[in-house]
Write an enzyme that holds these catalytic residues in place. Sequence first.
Site, PDB file in Angstrom:
ATOM      1  CG  ASP A   3       0.078  -5.388  -7.262  1.00  0.00           C
ATOM      2  OD1 ASP A   3       1.184  -5.009  -6.847  1.00  0.00           O
ATOM      3  OD2 ASP A   3      -0.911  -4.630  -7.352  1.00  0.00           O
ATOM      4  NE  ARG A  11     -11.514   1.676 -10.068  1.00  0.00           N
ATOM      5  CZ  ARG A  11     -11.057   2.669  -9.331  1.00  0.00           C
ATOM      6  NH1 ARG A  11     -11.825   3.211  -8.408  1.00  0.00           N
ATOM      7  NH2 ARG A  11      -9.831   3.122  -9.508  1.00  0.00           N
ATOM      8  CE  LYS A  27       1.720  -2.017  -4.897  1.00  0.00           C
ATOM      9  NZ  LYS A  27       0.420  -2.709  -5.057  1.00  0.00           N
ATOM     10  CE  LYS A  68      -3.212  -4.485 -10.105  1.00  0.00           C
ATOM     11  NZ  LYS A  68      -3.395  -4.476  -8.649  1.00  0.00           N
ATOM     12  CG  ASP A 120      10.808  -8.879   5.581  1.00  0.00           C
ATOM     13  OD1 ASP A 120      11.848  -8.724   6.270  1.00  0.00           O
ATOM     14  OD2 ASP A 120       9.728  -9.253   6.056  1.00  0.00           O
ATOM     15  CB  THR A 159       0.439   6.625  -7.118  1.00  0.00           C
ATOM     16  OG1 THR A 159      -0.317   5.462  -6.848  1.00  0.00           O
ATOM     17  CG2 THR A 159       1.289   6.429  -8.326  1.00  0.00           C
TER      18      THR A 159
HETATM   19  O1  C5P Z   1      -9.705   0.259 -11.619  1.00  0.00           O
HETATM   20  P1  C5P Z   1      -8.375   0.833 -12.012  1.00  0.00           P
HETATM   21  O2  C5P Z   1      -8.117   0.767 -13.508  1.00  0.00           O
HETATM   22  O3  C5P Z   1      -8.130   2.202 -11.450  1.00  0.00           O
HETATM   23  O4  C5P Z   1      -7.318  -0.166 -11.332  1.00  0.00           O
HETATM   24  C1  C5P Z   1      -5.934   0.093 -11.346  1.00  0.00           C
HETATM   25  C2  C5P Z   1      -5.211  -0.969 -10.580  1.00  0.00           C
HETATM   26  O5  C5P Z   1      -3.820  -0.614 -10.520  1.00  0.00           O
HETATM   27  C3  C5P Z   1      -5.666  -1.157  -9.135  1.00  0.00           C
HETATM   28  O6  C5P Z   1      -5.489  -2.525  -8.787  1.00  0.00           O
HETATM   29  C4  C5P Z   1      -4.698  -0.289  -8.356  1.00  0.00           C
HETATM   30  O7  C5P Z   1      -4.533  -0.712  -7.041  1.00  0.00           O
HETATM   31  C5  C5P Z   1      -3.418  -0.493  -9.154  1.00  0.00           C
HETATM   32  N1  C5P Z   1      -2.417   0.568  -9.006  1.00  0.00           N
HETATM   33  C6  C5P Z   1      -2.686   1.892  -9.284  1.00  0.00           C
HETATM   34  N2  C5P Z   1      -1.706   2.834  -9.131  1.00  0.00           N
HETATM   35  C7  C5P Z   1      -0.491   2.477  -8.720  1.00  0.00           C
HETATM   36  C8  C5P Z   1      -0.188   1.156  -8.444  1.00  0.00           C
HETATM   37  C9  C5P Z   1      -1.193   0.217  -8.607  1.00  0.00           C
HETATM   38  O8  C5P Z   1      -3.793   2.231  -9.682  1.00  0.00           O
HETATM   39  N3  C5P Z   1       0.463   3.388  -8.631  1.00  0.00           N
END
Ligand code: C5P
Length: 240
Positions: free
Chosen positions: A61, A212, A63, A34, A66, A120
Site C-alpha cells: 500500500d 487495530r 499509493k 498490508k 507520478d 478519505t
Molecule cells: O486499524 P484499522 O482497521 O482502522 O486500519 C485500517 C487500515 O486501512 C489502515 O492501515 C488505514 O491507513 C487504511 N485505510 C483506511 N481508510 C482508507 C484507506 C486506507 O483506513 N480510506
Amino acid sequence: MNIKDKLIIALDYSNMEDAKNIVEVLGDTVSFYKVGLELFLNSKGTMVDYLTEKGKKVFLDLKFHDIPNTTTMASLFAARQNVFMFNVHASGGRAMMESVAKKVKEVNPEILSIAVTILTSFSEEGLKETFQSQLSLKDLALNLAKLTKTAGMDGIVCSPWEAKAIKELCGEDFKTVCPGVRPKWSVADDQERIMTPKDAILNGCDYLVVGRPITKNENPVEAAKSVLAEIEEGVKALCC
Ligand code: C5P
C-alpha cells in the site's frame, strides 16, 4: 476463494520487530497482510521479503502517484517483489494507469493493480479548495473508479458503503478493497463510516482491511478467528 484470503491485516507499525511479532502471534490464522509507507520505509523494504518468504500474501500500500513512466517503474518493482496487490492514485490519470496495468501484467500476470480514488481524509470543502471541482466527493470518486476500470486496472480501495455502487458501475469482477471494517465487539477508533465484516461482504467488498481490532486486541488470534467467521457467514449468505 479461501475465506482467509479475504482478510487483509493492516501492519501499521513503525518498526519491523513489532510487525514481525504480530505476524508470529497470528501464525497460520491469517494469510494476507498490508504493508504501508510507514512500515515499508522503516524496514527498508525488507518486511515484504519477510512476509513473502513466510508464504503470506502482501498488499503493498504505497499509493504511487507520478508521471506514467515513473509510476510504471515503481509498479514493476512491486510486480517483481511478488506482492499479491499494490496500488496507485487514480488521479494520476488514464495514461498512467493504462501503462501500469499493461506493464505489470507482462511481468506478473497474477498481480492485482488497485487504485485509490479520493483519500478519505478529504472533506467536501477540502476537495473543492484543492481541485476547484464542482462535482461532489461521491461523484468524483465514482468517476475515478470508472476511469480506473476503463484504464485496465483490477479494482479500487473504497469504503464498504460504496462497494455496491462501485460494483454496479464497474462490474462484479472489479475488485473492492475495503478498510473501515469493525466487528460489533470492537471500538470504531478513528474510523467514521464503519461496517461489520459480514455486512461488508454482503455489500460487495471482496477484500476487508482490518488493523487495530485484531492487532491491538489482547487476544489477536481469537479476534482474527471471529472476523473470519463473520466473513464466512457473509460469503455463505451471498451464495446460498
Ligand atoms: O486499524 P484499522 O482497521 O482502522 O486500519 C485500517 C487500515 O486501512 C489502515 O492501515 C488505514 O491507513 C487504511 N485505510 C483506511 N481508510 C482508507 C484507506 C486506507 O483506513 N480510506
